[in-house]
Structures are given as structure tokens and as C-alpha cells.
Design an enzyme around this catalytic site. Structure first.
Site, PDB file in Angstrom:
ATOM      1  CG  HIS A 156      -2.103   0.835   1.016  1.00 19.01           C
ATOM      2  ND1 HIS A 156      -2.354   1.939   0.480  1.00 19.01           N
ATOM      3  CD2 HIS A 156      -3.396   0.467   1.404  1.00 19.01           C
ATOM      4  CE1 HIS A 156      -3.464   2.653   0.102  1.00 19.01           C
ATOM      5  NE2 HIS A 156      -4.200   1.827   0.877  1.00 19.01           N
TER       6      HIS A 156
ATOM      7  CG  ASP B  81      -9.484  -7.118 -22.169  1.00 19.10           C
ATOM      8  OD1 ASP B  81      -9.334  -8.485 -22.117  1.00 19.10           O
ATOM      9  OD2 ASP B  81     -10.209  -6.708 -22.921  1.00 19.10           O
TER      10      ASP B  81
END
Length: 447
Positions: free
Chosen positions: A151, A393
Site C-alpha cells: 500500500h 483485460d
């Protein structure tokens, strides 16, 4: 579900000309916004329908994406100036290949995250790689991609950008967007500094006296009142439900006032429902920790392509009895005001305070504490609305499922747009089992 690990390797950046830019031993200091957030990996899970490209194609795409997002391939440590920094050494990301000898629908029917979900990504504790990826192939041809990123290197927006770039690179297209990597210089304090807000009470707190300090009476009372196992519930909020909720929340506003947003309304509803399910009443203060993306709030705006953290938190709070007894519009107004207050002035004030030396001199620590396991009577919200996580994708279309991994932190709340793309939403609510049973009974009631 029995996950078989086939291989685990390191993937290093692959540069077009074979040469890394700049000094291979360069240290990039973390910004004050990086250092105040959680110092741990955050894991998310995608599922893709067949057909899917081979693992080698995804590995090559990852190597090319790391060349653009080079900090992900580095290591966190202490730089020559004594500051927590990223070493640009191209040490690489962890890449794990796994299989399950059964169809995905049988092995892991998708609903709420469960402890089994953690088998679908590498371990996220005590690891040096800043990015870890696991590809799990199921007998039906489905592919599950588990991604874990540190993070302090990237917030949700920056992580979403990287994931989209990985998909493009796998399809042999240029990795896009090109990241803006200037964390070491972007958030400079003003001269003279102007600290206008109480950052010691929001982003920082005093370090605990010792690891075995007794919990306070209030905390102890809540622990005793909320016994049981933490479970995660996935609540689907249809477009129609959200529309009715918004209409109810905004019904008392004057004609000149703009109605409450979807975000404000949904969070207000969940806050009230969870508070009621916990059985909290008058005299107990409840608050929500809400992540606020500062990219569009700072002046000048920080580019969406910025690679790093630009997040602080709003803390709307209320008396639990008052929150539950009053209409949802009251809670929405509390959220609206708290989030609106985290503006450019607030971000600049935080940068000035965090850069002043007061944090180190007073031994302050971030309030973003991943060691907390019970947040009752409070909540912590991560809203992934507007983040381009669905842009991943690999060549056969986007994911048919997306969720956070299983985080057994009571009081954590994730809010995501539905992969259905119809305007509906998914809320992942973590509560003690007895409170969750009550939450399920009331969560779709509009009051």
C-alpha cells in the site's frame, strides 16, 4: 479447494532497449502521504472466463508493465538520508503459477470472501516483494488472478492504473497510462508551514506505551459485547434500491440544494444499519474512517496518472442512538460535510505538519493501524467506486468477478461497483456472526 502450486519465480522489468533508465541503485523517498498509510500488502482477486492467454503471455506482460511502473519492482528500505524509501534495484515481483483440478464453480462458488480466498494469492505478510501475483487455473478453463501490492507504494487509483497497463502489455500493446513518478518531490511543505488542522488526532496518534497495555474500559466492554467469529457478507445493492435510497435521503432538502450522491447515501445507509445490528445505543460515539482521494481536490490537481498515495481520511461521527433514530438523510449530511472538509487546505496542512519533524520528535505513529482486529463501534470504509479496476483485460475481455480477499477485521467495509455494469453495487461487510445475522435482516430496509 485444493490449490497446487506449480512454480514460484521472480519476474523482473523488461525494458524495450534492454537498459534500465537511471541509476540502478537510486533511492526514492516515500512521500509523507505514502508513509502515513498502511505499511502492508493489499490483495484483490479477479476471475476470468475462458479462453485465457497462457501464463507465459501474462508473465511477459507483467515484465513490460514493471518497466513502466519500476517502483513496484524495487524494495522498501531506509535510504542514505535515513528516510523510508524505495530502492530502484529491479529486484522484481513474485509470480506464482497454480492449478485446481476441479471447476471454479464447484471449488469456490463466488459470494463473500472466505478464508479459502487466501489460497488464491500469495501470502501477504513478511514478504519483501512489493508486488505478488498468483495465476490459478481451474479445470473448466477459468483463470483466477490474485494480486497483492504494498500500500505504501500505491493507493487504489495508482494500482488500478498499473493493472490496466499490465493487461495492455499482455496484449502486446503499449503499457498505458504512463505513470507520473515524482513522489520524492511532489509534496513539498510550504515556507513557512501553515498547520491549520488537528492532525495529531486524525492521521497520527501517540505510540502505545507497550505491547501489553490493557485495553480501555470502553474497548473492553465492546469486546465482551461482541463475541463470536468474524464473517464477511456480500450485500448486493441494485440500481433500483440505490435510487429509492437516494430519493429518501434527499427528500428533506430544500429545492435549491443538490441531492446527496450515491456514495453519501449508500454509506449513510450502511452506517446506520451496521450500528443498529451491533445493538449500539445512545451515549456511544460511532465514526467511519473514509478514504478520500486527493487528486482532484488538491490545487493544482494531482494527475490521475500519479504513481503513489494521495489519500487522507474523513471521520464523520455521531451518537449511535441519534444516528439510528434519525432518517438516513441526517447520516448522509454528516458524511457530506466530513468528506468536503478534506480539501486542498487540509491536504496542504497535513503535508506541512508531517514534514515539520513533529511526528519524529513526539514519537507519533499513523492511525492507519493494520493490527486492529475489532473496530466496533466504528467502521473503516474503502470505496473503490471510480477506480478503474475493471480495466484489466488480458485479451479475452474483462473479469466476470472481482472482490477483495478475506480480511477478518470486524468493522471493515468495502464498496465496489458491480461487474454487471448496470449501476448496481456490492458492499462487503465484516462483522461478528451474531451482528451479521441481524444486519442481514435489516440491510435492505429503507428507513
Amino acid at each position: 479447494m485444493k490449490v497446487k502450486i506449480g512454480s514460484s519465480k521472480i519476474v523482473r522489468p523488461l525494458y524495450d532497449d534492454g537498459v534500465a533508465p537511471g541509476d540502478a541503485g537510486e533511492w526514492v523517498p516515500l512521500s509523507v502521504l505514502d508513509k502515513v498509510t498502511y505499511g502492508e500488502h493489499v490483495a484483490i482477486i479477479y476471475a476470468f472466463q475462458p479462453p485465457n492467454p497462457p501464463n507465459a503471455a501474462l508473465e511477459l506482460g507483467l515484465a513490460k508493465a514493471l518497466a513502466a511502473y519500476r517502483e513496484w519492482a524495487g524494495r522498501i528500505g531506509v535510504g542514505p538520508d535515513g528516510q523510508r524509501s524505495v530502492l530502484l534495484n529491479d529486484a522484481g515481483a513474485r509470480f506464482v503459477e497454480a492449478t485446481v483440478d476441479a471447476p471454479l464453480s464447484v471449488s469456490l462458488p463466488f459470494g463473500a470472501p472466505s478464508p479459502e480466498s487466501r489460497q488464491l494469492h500469495p501470502r501477504i505478510d513478511a514478504v519483501v516483494e512489493l508486488v505478488q501475483v498468483q495465476l490459478t487455473r481451474f479445470s473448466c478453463g477459468s483463470l483466477v488472478v490474485g494480486f497483492a501490492g504494498h500500500h505504501q507504494i500505491a493507493d487504489g487509483q495508482a494500482t488500478g492504473n498499473f493493472l490496466g497497463a499490465w493487461g495492455l502489455a499482455t496484449r502486446r500493446l503499449p503499457a498505458y497510462p504512463i505513470p507520473v513518478c515524482d513522489r520524492g518531490t511532489r509534496f513539498a511543505p510550504r515556507d513557512p508551514p501553515v498547520v491549520e488542522f488537528l492532525h495529531r488526532e486524525a492521521e497520527y496518534k501517540a505510540a502505545p506505551a507497550s505491547a501489553d497495555t490493557d485495553v480501555g474500559e470502553d474497548e473492553d466492554e465492546f469486546f465482551a459485547a461482541a463475541q463470536g467469529k468474524v464473517k464477511v457478507h456480500r450485500m448486493h445493492l441494485s440500481k433500483e434500491f440505490v435510487s429509492r435510497l437516494k430519493a429518501r435521503a434527499s427528500s428533506g432538502l430544500p429545492p435549491s440544494r443538490r441531492g446527496y450522491t450515491t456514495f453519501q447515501t449508500v454509506v449513510a445507509h450502511l452506517w446506520r444499519a451496521i450500528t443498529a445490528a451491533r445493538g449500539l445505543g445512545a451515549g456511544v460515539t460511532t465514526k467511519i474512517r473514509i478514504s478520500v482521494n486527493g487528486r482532484s481536490r488538491m490545487r493544482p490537481p494531482v494527475p490521475r496518472e500519479y504513481f503513489g498515495n494521495v489519500v487522507l481520511w474523513a471521520f464523520p461521527r455521531a451518537d449511535a442512538g441519534d444516528l439510528v433514530s434519525r432518517p438516513v438523510g441526517h447520516a448522509a449530511e454528516l458524511i457530506h460535510r466530513a468528506v468536503a472538509a478534506i480539501d486542498d487546505a487540509y491536504f496542504r496542512s497535513f503535508v506541512d505538519f508531517a514534514s515539520s519533524g513533529a511526528v519524529e520528535a513526539e514519537g507519533l505513529v499513523p492511525t492507519a493501524d493494520s493490527d486492529e482486529t475489532v473496530l466496533c463501534p466504528n467502521l473503516e470504509l474503502d470505496a473503490w467506486l471510480g477506480i478503474n479496476f475493471f480495466d484489466l483485460d488480458f485479451g479475452s475481455g474483462g473479469p466476470f468477478y472481482f472482490m477483495p480477499t478475506y480480511y477478518p477485521m470486524e468493522g471493515s467495509l468495502f464498496l465496489l461497483p458491480s461487474v454487471l455494469g448496470d449501476g448496481s453495487m456490492e458492499a462487503y461487510v465484516s462483522l461478528f456472526e451474531n451482528h451479521l445475522d441481524e444486519f442481514k435482516k435489516i440491510c435492505h430496509k429503507i428507513t
